[in-house]
Structures are given as structure tokens and as C-alpha cells.
Design an enzyme around this catalytic site. Structure first.
Site, PDB file in Angstrom:
ATOM      1  N   ARG A 377      16.772  68.585  26.567  1.00 48.23           N
ATOM      2  CA  ARG A 377      16.423  67.229  27.020  1.00 48.23           C
ATOM      3  C   ARG A 377      15.107  66.844  26.369  1.00 48.23           C
ATOM      4  O   ARG A 377      14.149  67.617  26.393  1.00 48.23           O
ATOM      5  CB  ARG A 377      16.249  67.166  28.544  1.00 48.23           C
ATOM      6  CG  ARG A 377      17.445  67.622  29.364  1.00 48.23           C
ATOM      7  CD  ARG A 377      17.198  67.356  30.854  1.00 48.23           C
ATOM      8  NE  ARG A 377      18.045  68.185  31.698  1.00 48.23           N
ATOM      9  CZ  ARG A 377      19.300  67.908  32.014  1.00 48.23           C
ATOM     10  NH1 ARG A 377      19.854  66.822  31.520  1.00 48.23           N
ATOM     11  NH2 ARG A 377      20.003  68.708  32.794  1.00 48.23           N
ATOM     12  N   ARG A 407      23.723  68.157  30.959  1.00 50.18           N
ATOM     13  CA  ARG A 407      24.306  67.272  31.968  1.00 50.18           C
ATOM     14  C   ARG A 407      23.448  66.027  32.201  1.00 50.18           C
ATOM     15  O   ARG A 407      22.249  66.112  32.441  1.00 50.18           O
ATOM     16  CB  ARG A 407      24.485  68.033  33.288  1.00 50.18           C
ATOM     17  CG  ARG A 407      25.146  67.196  34.371  1.00 50.18           C
ATOM     18  CD  ARG A 407      25.403  68.012  35.612  1.00 50.18           C
ATOM     19  NE  ARG A 407      26.607  68.817  35.484  1.00 50.18           N
ATOM     20  CZ  ARG A 407      26.681  70.100  35.838  1.00 50.18           C
ATOM     21  NH1 ARG A 407      25.624  70.711  36.299  1.00 50.18           N
ATOM     22  NH2 ARG A 407      27.811  70.761  35.710  1.00 50.18           N
ATOM     23  N   HIS A 437      20.542  76.533  26.175  1.00 51.76           N
ATOM     24  CA  HIS A 437      19.550  76.149  27.175  1.00 51.76           C
ATOM     25  C   HIS A 437      18.188  76.783  26.895  1.00 51.76           C
ATOM     26  O   HIS A 437      17.246  76.610  27.657  1.00 51.76           O
ATOM     27  CB  HIS A 437      20.049  76.562  28.572  1.00 51.76           C
ATOM     28  CG  HIS A 437      19.288  75.972  29.702  1.00 51.76           C
ATOM     29  ND1 HIS A 437      18.543  76.725  30.575  1.00 51.76           N
ATOM     30  CD2 HIS A 437      19.137  74.690  30.111  1.00 51.76           C
ATOM     31  CE1 HIS A 437      17.978  75.944  31.483  1.00 51.76           C
ATOM     32  NE2 HIS A 437      18.317  74.704  31.226  1.00 51.76           N
ATOM     33  N   HIS A 594       9.512  74.674  38.268  1.00 51.94           N
ATOM     34  CA  HIS A 594      10.602  74.828  37.303  1.00 51.94           C
ATOM     35  C   HIS A 594      10.603  76.149  36.526  1.00 51.94           C
ATOM     36  O   HIS A 594      11.630  76.507  35.940  1.00 51.94           O
ATOM     37  CB  HIS A 594      10.561  73.648  36.319  1.00 51.94           C
ATOM     38  CG  HIS A 594      11.778  73.487  35.496  1.00 51.94           C
ATOM     39  ND1 HIS A 594      11.818  73.745  34.141  1.00 51.94           N
ATOM     40  CD2 HIS A 594      13.042  73.100  35.829  1.00 51.94           C
ATOM     41  CE1 HIS A 594      13.025  73.515  33.671  1.00 51.94           C
ATOM     42  NE2 HIS A 594      13.792  73.121  34.660  1.00 51.94           N
TER      43      HIS A 594
END
Length: 687
Positions: A377, A407, A437, A594
Site C-alpha cells: 500500500r 485488499r 506482504h 501495527h
């Protein structure tokens, strides 16, 4: 103990996480504008929950029924019922908190008003505002037999369902999408008398106020009434196997599936009349497994994340200015700084500018030959991508791996891949088998006739926007062995048949699970032998059954396990004979926790690993993830200290217990400690 008693259902655990967000909205110690923004975060989270988790449960029910597995279908239906019941309770709590906050805002002369509380002056001003600013963005859908409403609605939109009444005729219906993509949902009304009082109205109310302006002259009516509703769809999609289609084309087609997927949830204004509800349900083809929920007058509260502070500064959190890394600022170039010493940054406490500067300098440095980076992202206006394009213009080789299946960022990543390809960047479109990822960047630089590699290993995305609100670690190193293995990861993505033996990195799906299990089992052996042992974890999600079983075995062997788990946690702590040595907390505060961190005591010589991977089956087996050991002793201790501060949190930490009731950690005689603020001051003191 039965198998289903070993693990807490991940879907219910996710709802417990969102309850913690709701607790922040309810917490009167938080500034009131931050509280209403937490309602927006809660709402956004709940949307994703239905798109992903509930949709998956729904699919499982259909699959089990098709297979004739009545027992599994019934068990999954019971889970769905538990989800729905918990959501109903949470929705009631949400509405009460919202009403309380709206009343609380009036103490600060901020009035969130609706169309029924307008003065003549405000009404006149809003009608004029509607005609000049809003009407141009309104395009009603008039519903008739040929209109497939399911396919016409935008999953991320908020709608009004309009009943058009005409005497002696059947009621007709229309939908209006709120134009929140084009303008703010919150309208500040000019002061009528006192400038001290600030009046805010939602665009929802303004449109309802002006319904007659929208329809007059186009349809006949005696009366118009409108109520809000919102649709949430299944986010899953399938990728077809047509050989003659490119991966981008396949992804584009797959995204269309999401746009027309059947709803898994419809929320509507509880005041909506029953005949309108029945008509809406018919038009949306609601099945028995879908959630049809009544709520307050306003839908899509995610917009409240951006609720404006029109009052004093103390109504929101005091800013924590990002810290500049002394090691970076002391040297002329980022490469000199990293050559001097491995560097660890912790966002948003540190400036993300240091990473963008790393890429910017690489883009024009004559000695740099190759830049490799993977994108999951990125920000809408990414300085990183701009620098990579500059690098190509400067004659450098640039390889970017773009994960098209990130997503809800699929469309953006498709566009980025096209932009970068057009600019001459070598774009690798992920892997058909595994999501990419990992958070890697490798810059290869010629120094004294040799190629030297500068690597970045992170826990978060290369996204300037989220780096301001997500906590994440970034490790910069010149370690050649780590860099070579990072390059092997890029090779793995492009040439999956070529398998290198990773000695240092934990790489999913190749060795991450095995390496973690070896480390856990070593702690078990150390405990049995009376050597120092212990495991400390910081994760977003802990739901992988196999790894949970390893932690249960560690607990039974006497290994003390501490974990900070932000989201889903299927492990059940503090059960005698199974997990009495496991203690888990969760922290929800102003920043989204995170990072993924693993700390193994290792007989007194701790091993510290930062990773992109959560402890979920998908992260271990179905994604390319990277965990990197931290070898610099100072940086290892820094991570241990940071995690240690969080383990001592007495204000924002909740205990994860067998029932996941979210009780706060008992402070007792300990001082108040808010770990996110404490960490900021700790890191600032180091610089």
C-alpha cells in the site's frame, strides 16, 4: 479438552478488538473530538469486518450445505448468530455513546444539529448552499423493474432511500447517494448572532431538507420521505484462469465481481417505516444469512474519522512532533549514516521523511545502480514512486514488486503499476500463488569497484499517510548477508522455482513457520534445563492453531509468555494445565499498533526479530512475508525496552482473558503510564 475449547473464535475476537475501539470513544479522559473520531474508526472497522469476516462465514455456510455437511453448517450458523447478537449489543452501545458525545460537544459551544432544529436563518442559508454547492453532485436512481439495485449501489457509499408518495397511486422509490467523495460531509453553518457558538450539520440532513428541489418537475408527488441506509458487500473475488488475459486484466475483471457482489449487511435508519423496509429488502435480495440491522439516523460513520475540530485546540490530542534521527542528520548522505551503524526508526514517533530521503538520494546518487522495492500500500500521492521514476530518468535499474491483491487497494495498485511501467520501471506483478506482504527495499551502490547493498526491513507499508498514525519499525542496514537474502526474496517472487537457503531471514511460505517453531522449542528446552527462558510477542493477530499449540506447550513447560495482541487472538490465556504461564494484553490508543516483533530470551542472549507477518495461517503459508533478526546489540535493547514499556501500560492496556471482556489492566499501586506517550519521550531522549 475439546478442540473447539482450545481456541477462541477469531470472528468474535475481532469484535472484541472493535469493542476496545468503542471503549476509547466512551472514555471521557480522551478529548471529545478524538472520541467522536473513534466512532468513525469503529464504523470503518465494522465495514471491513462484514466485507471480510462475516462474508467468509456466510460462504462457509453455503459450502457446507452444498456438501451435505449439516453438522458443520449448523455450527457455522451458530457462529453467525453469535456474531449478530454481539453486533446488536455493540450497536446499541455505539448509539448511546454518540448521543452522549453530541450532548458533550455543546459544553464547548459546538452544536451538531439536524434538519428539525434549524432556525429560519439557517434553513434559508442551507437551501441556498444546497442549490449552489450540493445539487450539482446529486443524481437519484429512480427504481423500477429493470433497475438492479444491488448492482447499482456503491459499497463505500451512503444512501438515502426515498419514498415518493402520490395520492391514489402506488408509492415509488428512489435512492440518492451522498456526495461525500466530492465534498465534506460536515457543513459549518455561518453564525446567526453569537460567533461563539458553532453549528455543524451533516450533508444527509441538508439533502433531506431539500428533497423537493431534487424531484420537483421530474416526478409527481404529494409527499417525499427519506431515510438513510448502507450496504456492505462480500470483498472476496475469484481470478479467472484465461491464459490470454494479463494479470492486470484478470484483476480488473475480478474487481467488478466485488462491485456486484450480494450484500452481507444492510443497515437502515430505525425510523424507516415497515413498508419501506420490506421494499428495500426485496430490492436488495436479502437472504436469511444476511444481516439487516436497524440503527440511528446516520450511516457510514467512517466519515467521522475526519470530524472537524471547530473549537479549541485541547479538544483533540496534543500533537507529538515527529523526531529526527540523530544518526541520519549527522551525516551528509543516508549511505554514510547506514555505513556508520545500523539504524532503527519507529514510526510515527520518528519522521518517515528519513525513508523517503533514502529513496530520493538513491534516485540521483551517481553511484547507485539498482533499486529494488515492493509495494503493498502506498499513499495516493506517493513521493516514493516519484523518486523511483526519477531514478529511471537518471539511468538506474529499478525493480518494483506490486501486489495487486492488497485488499481494498487493488484498483490503486493497478493504476500505480501502469504509471510505473510507462515510466520505464521494471514492474513485477506479484505472484499468482502468494500475496507479497513483505516490506523490503534494497539499494545497490558501487563503492571502490564493488557493489554494496543497503537494505531496509520493515513491519509497515511504504505509505507516507499511514506512517503518521501506524506504529511500525524500520531497520536500515549494510549487513551484506541480510541484503543478499533480501535480494533472494525478490528473486523468489520472480523465479519461484529457484530456492535459496535462507540462513538469517524468516521467509513465508518457505521457512517462517519452521524457524519460529524452532525458537519456541528452544525456549522449552531452556526452561526444562533451568536456563533463562521466555517469549515476548507483539502482533496484530494471533490465530494460527499450530503456533498457538506451540505456545501452549511452552507454557506447560514453564516458559513465561507475554504477548501484546492488537486484534484477533484465538489463544486462550491463563487456563490451568494449558496456558497458565501466558499473559496477553491489547493496547488501543491514538496510534494504531501495527508492528510484529518476536523476542526470545535464548538463555540470556535474547534473539529479536521484526517481521511483516502476523501469526495467522495466511501469513505463514499463503503470503510472501519477511522476518528479519536485529543483530545490533543497542537496537535489540531498544526494541526490548519499547515492548517493555508497553507491557507496563496502566491506562490503555486491556487484558485478553478467556471471555475477552476487555477489562483494563489493574493499576494497583503502580503509577499511571500511557505507553505511546512514554515511548515518544523515551525515543526523544535518545536523540
Amino acid at each position: 479438552m475439546q478442540q473447539d475449547q482450545l481456541y477462541y473464535p477469531k470472528e468474535l475476537s475481532w469484535l472484541s478488538f472493535n469493542q476496545r475501539v468503542l471503549q476509547e470513544a466512551a472514555d471521557k479522559n480522551n478529548p471529545i473530538v478524538e472520541r467522536i473520531r473513534f466512532l468513525g474508526i469503529y464504523s470503518s472497522n465494522m465495514d471491513e469486518f462484514y466485507r471480510v469476516r462475516v462474508a467468509e462465514v456466510k460462504r462457509q455456510i453455503y459450502i457446507f450445505l452444498d456438501e451435505g455437511n449439516e453438522e458443520a453448517a449448523q455450527k457455522t450458523k451458530e457462529l453467525m448468530e453469535q456474531i449478530q447478537q454481539k453486533v446488536i449489543v455493540m450497536t446499541e452501545s455505539f448509539e448511546k455513546i454518540y448521543d452522549e458525545i453530541v450532548k458533550g460537544l455543546t459544553r464547548y459551544n459546538i452544536y451538531l444539529i439536524d434538519k428539525n432544529a434549524l432556525t429560519d436563518f439557517q434553513r434559508t442559508w442551507l437551501i441556498d448552499y444546497f442549490r449552489n454547492k450540493i445539487l450539482r453532485h446529486i443524481a437519484p436512481i429512480l427504481i423500477h423493474k429493470k433497475v438492479d439495485l444491488v448492482h447499482r449501489l456503491n459499497d463505500f457509499g451512503t444512501y438515502l432511500y426515498v419514498a415518493i408518495h402520490k395520492k391514489d397511486r402506488a408509492t415509488k422509490y428512489a435512492t440518492i447517494e451522498l456526495p461525500t467523495e466530492a465534498m465534506s460531509r460536515f457543513i459549518l453553518i455561518p453564525p446567526e448572532k453569537s460567533r461563539k457558538k458553532k453549528h455543524i450539520i451533516l450533508i444527509d440532513d441538508v439533502i433531506q431538507l431539500c428533497l423537493d428541489i431534487i424531484f420537483k418537475g421530474f416526478v409527481e408527488f404529494d409527499e417525499l420521505e427519506a431515510y438513510s441506509f448502507k450496504v456492505t458487500r462480500d470483498s472476496e473475488y475469484s481470478i479467472n484462469d484465461e491464459i490470454d488475459e494479463s494479470f492486470v486484466e484478470k484483476m480488473s475483471e475480478s474487481m467488478k465481481q466485488r462491485l456486484i457482489a450480494e450484500p452481507v449487511r444492510v443497515i437502515y435508519d430505525a425510523d424507516m417505516p415497515m413498508d419501506m423496509i420490506k421494499n428495500l429488502r426485496k430490492r436488495l435480495k436479502i437472504s436469511s444469512f444476511d444481516s439487516l440491522l436497524a440503527g440511528g439516523a446516520y450511516r457510514n460513520f467512517k466519515d467521522f474519522i475526519g470530524f472537524p475540530n471547530v473549537g479549541r485546540a485541547y479538544l483533540e490530542n496534543t500533537p507529538l512532533p515527529a523526531i529526527s534521527s540523530r544518526v541520519f542528520t549527522e551525516f551528509d548522505t543516508v549511505f554514510d549514516a547506514i555505513s556508520h551503524k545500523d539504524i532503527l526508526l519507529y514510526y510515527p514517533y520518528h519522521r518517515f521523511l528519513h525513508f523517503t530521503e533514502f529513496v530520493r538520494q538513491a534516485a540521483f546518487d551517481p553511484s547507485v545502480k539498482h533499486i529494488r522495492l515492493n509495494i503493498y500500500r502506498v499513499a495516493n500521492k506517493s513521493r516514493i514512486v516519484s523518486s523511483l521514476i526519477d531514478a529511471v530518468d537518471n539511468g538506474k535499474t529499478v525493480t518494483v514488486v506490486v501486489e495487486l491483491r492488497a485488499r481494498f487497494d487493488e484498483e490503486a495498485n493497478i493504476e500505480w503499476s501502469k504509471t510505473m511501467t510507462d515510466a520505464g520501471i521494471r514492474v513485477v506483478l506479484g505472484s499468482p500463488s502468494f500475496k507479497i506482504h513483505s516490506k523490503l527495499c534494497v539499494v545497490s551502490r558501487e563503492e571502490k569497484g564493488e557493489l554494496v547493498h543497503y537494505s531496509h526491513f520493515g513491519t509497515g507499508n511504504f505509505n507516507e499517510k499511514t506512517a503518521k498514525i501506524y506504529t511500525d519499525f524500520s531497520l536500515f542496514t549494510r549487513n551484506e548477508e541480510l541484503a543478499q537474502e533480501a535480494i533472494w526474496v525478490f528473486d523468489l517472487i520472480q523465479l519461484p522455482y529457484r530456492r535459496n537457503k535462507f540462513q538469517h531471514l524468516q521467509v513465508s511460505p518457505l521457512n517462517a513457520r519452521t524457524k519460529i517453531q524452532i525458537l519456541v522449542r528452544q525456549e522449552i528446552q531452556n526452561a526444562i534445563q533451568g536456563l533463562p527462558s521466555g517469549i515476548t510477542l507483539k502482533l496484530n493477530n494471533l490465530v494460527d492453531a499450530e503456533l498457538i499449540d506451540d505456545l501452549y506447550r511452552a507454557s506447560q513447560a514453564g516458559v513465561k509468555v507475554q504477548a501484546i495482541v492488537r486484534g484477533m487472538c484465538s489463544l486462550i490465556p491463563n487456563v490451568k494445565g494449558m496456558s497458565e504461564n501466558i499473559f496477553i494484553t491489547s493496547i488501543v490508543d491514538r496510534f494504531l499498533e501495527h508492528p510484529r516483533v518476536m523476542i526470545f530470551q535464548n538463555a540470556g542472549n535474547p534473539k529479536v526479530i521484526i517481521s511483516s507477518a502476523d501469526w495467522m495461517a495466511r501469513n505463514m503459508d499463503n503470503r510472501i512475508e519477511v522476518g528479519c533478526p536485529v543483530y545490533d546489540e543497542d537496537l535489540k535493547q531498544r526494541i526490548i525496552q519499547i515492548v517493555g514499556i508497553q507491557l507496563k501500560d496502566t491506562l490503555k492496556a486491556r487484558v485478553i482473558d478467556a471471555d475477552q471482556t476487555n477489562r483494563y489492566v489493574r493499576r494497583g499501586n503502580r503509577k499511571k503510564l500511557r505507553s505511546q506517550v512514554e515511548i515518544y519521550h523515551f525515543l526523544k531522549g535518545l536523540e
